[in-house]
Design an enzyme around this catalytic site. Structure first.
Site, short mmCIF file in Angstrom:
data_model
loop_
_atom_site.label_atom_id
_atom_site.label_comp_id
_atom_site.label_asym_id
_atom_site.label_seq_id
_atom_site.Cartn_x
_atom_site.Cartn_y
_atom_site.Cartn_z
N SER A 1 37.28 43.82 46.33
CA SER A 1 38.37 44.79 46.25
C SER A 1 37.88 46.15 46.79
O SER A 1 37.49 46.23 47.96
CB SER A 1 38.88 44.87 44.82
N ASP B 1 47.09 36.70 44.66
CA ASP B 1 46.54 37.99 44.22
C ASP B 1 47.68 39.00 44.03
O ASP B 1 48.46 39.23 44.95
CB ASP B 1 45.55 38.48 45.29
N HIS C 1 43.26 38.00 41.52
CA HIS C 1 42.31 39.07 41.87
C HIS C 1 41.11 39.10 40.91
O HIS C 1 40.26 39.98 41.02
CB HIS C 1 43.05 40.42 41.82
#
Lengths: 281, 281
Positions: free
Chosen positions: A150, A226, A259
């Site tokens: 991320s 996600d 995620h």
């Protein structure tokens, strides 16, 4: 070389997991990190693989949840996971925001008043951290790789693209690869870099890839379910840029995955293999 | 069958990790647990492997730190990790003690006033939990195994030894295998069972093995540098009892390893293989 304090140490996978603390000169505060020494480090220097975590994380999330040490032990890689930002009473924070301030350093060198004093995570990751590790642990000079998740995927891509020849390999899980075009990146760059959007481009993988001084292959895993895929991550934009410019990049869309660190744990073995292939060549 | 609430759900290793909550009748409180559904569960019932955690733990420690799901996915085993004790405002606790009260149920059915109302973790693990799982998830009837760590290793051994024919396999990491002879066990049994030491013996693996109704092989891993080895665990006593009685038991002393989840993560693959071999026979 600052003094390094060992906060904890546990044997694991034939090697050892350590949590360290040191007074960092780049971020002007105490920084904590975790290190995994593979069993091979007992016999001599091994390659160094640096992990950069995402928003809100410390060294702990990756260290406890990704399951990377098992594969680092198999391949003989020394794993390092730093914190995501400066910390401490002296460090500026942004009240009520988990995507800005502490836990959200975005791996840039801040230039704005209030932040430029401590938010220098780029210098920390690219210079001070590897220097600290090289000075205290058995790592092979010139054998370094980087990956992250991320915000940390953004950090890994930026570090690699800005430093041709420096890293043997790079990869990312669900990276923020177009930060100048998404809310997380816009908020962070406004805060740390100011209003001039031109200066932001040096911290955006999607911009940097055009001037990349080498064609280092990029491996990206992205969960197709996600929750941040559309608004914040936009891997299809980055993949299209790479394709257009002929930069080798493989984005693997993983059906159903989100995620979380469960997504990372599921595919971490492939990433360790990707880095080992380059680092042990 | 009580209603089951799903607190979280994440895809992982081709399957799914879920955290569940239900109102338990045996412990008369809400209980939380984690479940890993392997990919094979999408095609039909799979064997059930129950993990019992140690002192101070909830479902979370094993679920996040052991790395067991990777191997449960490979073998096609449904993993369940319950809490270690009843919880909630109505549940008695022991102030200032982390080795008694909440987080320290010791997998017994308490008989003492103040504790017998909720501290019935043995009934919960042996009866209610598998019933709950069988009623809501695709598990194969008669294919059940159990393992655990420290206090949970004690629990796993006691459950297996008290229920011949019930479990296909049993294993433990650093179990409290002689609880009637060590401080943790003496404190817990006095609290939950009272002063009569004869009644304690039904909750002590080292006593139960003499009357075991079957010769189910026991696999034990023990860190040789475990800080609790001498005073609390004493695996050599249990191994000697098994040897004397001809009960198959393999205690593997692992040089350098401590009592942490790093030790568990390092050897979890072997334990999953041990259980898979019995459950998939």
């Amino acid at each position: 070389m600052s003094e390094i304090e060992t906060l904890s140490s546990h044997p694991a996978f034939g090697g050892e997991v350590r949590v360290l603390r040191h007074a960092a000169r780049s971020t002007r505060c105490d920084m904590e990190l975790s290190v995994f020494l593979p069993p091979q480090a007992a016999d001599g220097p091994v390659p160094l693989l640096i992990w950069l975590s995402g928003l809100t994380c410390t060294w702990e999330n990756f260290t406890l949840k990704a399951g990377a040490q098992r594969f680092a032990a198999q391949h003989g890689l020394l794993l390092v996971a730093p914190d995501t930002s400066p910390r401490g009473d002296a460090v500026a924070d942004v009240e009520g925001r988990w995507d800005l301030g502490t836990g959200a350093g975005f791996y840039v060198n801040a230039t704005t008043p209030g932040f430029r004093e401590h938010y220098r995570m780029y210098d920390y990751v690219v210079e001070e951290l590897p220097e600290l590790i090289r000075g205290s642990l058995p790592v092979r000079r010139g054998k370094e790789a980087i990956f992250g998740h991320s915000m940390g995927g953004h950090g890994a891509l930026v570090c690699a693209l800005r430093n041709p020849g420096r890293y043997a390999s790079v990869s990312a899980f669900a990276p923020i690869s177009t930060p100048t075009q998404v809310p997380w990146g816009e908020a962070a760059f406004t805060t740390y870099l100011g209003e001039d959007r031109d200066t932001w481009k040096r911290w955006d993988a999607n911009e940097l890839v055009a001037d990349a001084g080498e064609r280092l292959p990029i491996l990206i895993d992205q969960g197709a379910a996600d929750e941040f895929l559309g608004p914040q991550l936009r891997p299809e934009v980055f993949q299209a840029t790479c394709d257009r410019l002929g930069h080798p990049c493989e984005t693997r869309m993983q059906p159903g995955y989100d995620h979380s660190y469960w997504f990372i744990a599921t595919f971490i073995e492939d990433h360790l293999r990707h880095h080992a292939a380059a680092l042990l060549r």
